[in-house]
Design an enzyme around this catalytic site. Structure first.
Site, PDB file in Angstrom:
ATOM      1  N   HIS A   1      74.104  11.645  71.214  1.00  0.00           N
ATOM      2  CA  HIS A   1      73.091  10.596  71.372  1.00  0.00           C
ATOM      3  C   HIS A   1      72.313  10.266  70.095  1.00  0.00           C
ATOM      4  CE1 HIS A   1      70.353   7.953  73.471  1.00  0.00           C
ATOM      5  NE2 HIS A   1      69.346   8.593  72.900  1.00  0.00           N
TER       6      HIS A   1
ATOM      7  N   HIS B   1      64.207   4.570  65.374  1.00  0.00           N
ATOM      8  CA  HIS B   1      64.286   6.030  65.336  1.00  0.00           C
ATOM      9  C   HIS B   1      64.881   6.461  64.002  1.00  0.00           C
ATOM     10  CE1 HIS B   1      63.281   6.111  69.553  1.00  0.00           C
ATOM     11  NE2 HIS B   1      64.300   5.324  69.832  1.00  0.00           N
TER      12      HIS B   1
ATOM     13  N   HIS C   1      70.911   5.872  70.588  1.00  0.00           N
ATOM     14  CA  HIS C   1      69.495   6.064  70.315  1.00  0.00           C
ATOM     15  C   HIS C   1      68.828   4.806  69.751  1.00  0.00           C
ATOM     16  CE1 HIS C   1      66.173   8.732  70.594  1.00  0.00           C
ATOM     17  NE2 HIS C   1      66.017   8.958  69.314  1.00  0.00           N
TER      18      HIS C   1
ATOM     19  N   HIS D   1      68.824   0.864  69.250  1.00  0.00           N
ATOM     20  CA  HIS D   1      69.442  -0.265  69.949  1.00  0.00           C
ATOM     21  C   HIS D   1      69.910  -1.304  68.939  1.00  0.00           C
ATOM     22  CE1 HIS D   1      66.597   0.900  73.487  1.00  0.00           C
ATOM     23  NE2 HIS D   1      67.508   1.825  73.227  1.00  0.00           N
TER      24      HIS D   1
END
Length: 169
Positions: A59, A69, A95, A97
């Site tokens: 992920h 992130h 994680h 987008h």
């Protein structure tokens, strides 16, 4: 394939080996210990003459260029040396987008990825049957609001804030 309590597992399909890792655990010590040991043993058992392609999925991304992130450098430190040792071809994450594709990465300079020799359009340079590096991809632009992204990082080859899916041929 092999499994560890179904938290992480692997399987072969055709001429490819797929590894699915769990990077969202209750105790992060698992990532660099039990899971890393399992990953190392799993990849060591792959016969690359029969199974030349290796894909890893998890992920949290190792490499991203100024998106929402940040790169997960602790996860990178735990797993990338294993990916490098066994010449993993692609590491697929989510994680953020967005859609992002790294340059070929092989090794670390401190905590940053080292960009490996690149062929045209990021095609790996093959030497003695070994690709020059791993492509790290983020493909998570479906169903949720998109994040901003750019490609100014030295490890970035392509990035776009776009709804996406990935098909390998």
């Amino acid at each position: 394939g092999t499994a560890q309590n179904e938290l992480y597992y692997s399987f072969d399909y055709g001429n490819a080996h797929f590894v699915v890792l769990n990077d969202t655990v209750l105790d992060d010590a698992i990532l660099g210990n039990q899971e890393a040991a399992w990953l190392d043993a799993d990849l060591a058992a792959v016969d690359r003459t029969m199974t030349p392609w290796v894909f890893v999925m998890h992920h949290r991304q190792f490499y991203t260029c100024q998106s929402t992130h940040s790169p997960d450098t602790s996860l990178r430190a735990a797993w990338q040396p294993i990916f490098d040792r066994y010449h993993v071809d692609f590491v697929l994450a989510g994680h953020n987008h967005v859609y992002e594709r790294s340059a070929l990465i092989q090794g670390l300079d401190g905590s940053e990825g080292r960009v490996a020799p690149q062929g045209a359009n990021g095609i790996p340079v093959i030497s003695a049957g070994v690709p020059s590096g791993t492509i790290y991809m983020v493909a998570a632009g479906v169903g949720a609001p998109l994040y901003p992204v750019n490609t100014t990082c030295p490890t970035s080859l392509e990035g776009e804030s776009v709804r996406n899916y990935v098909v390998f041929e």
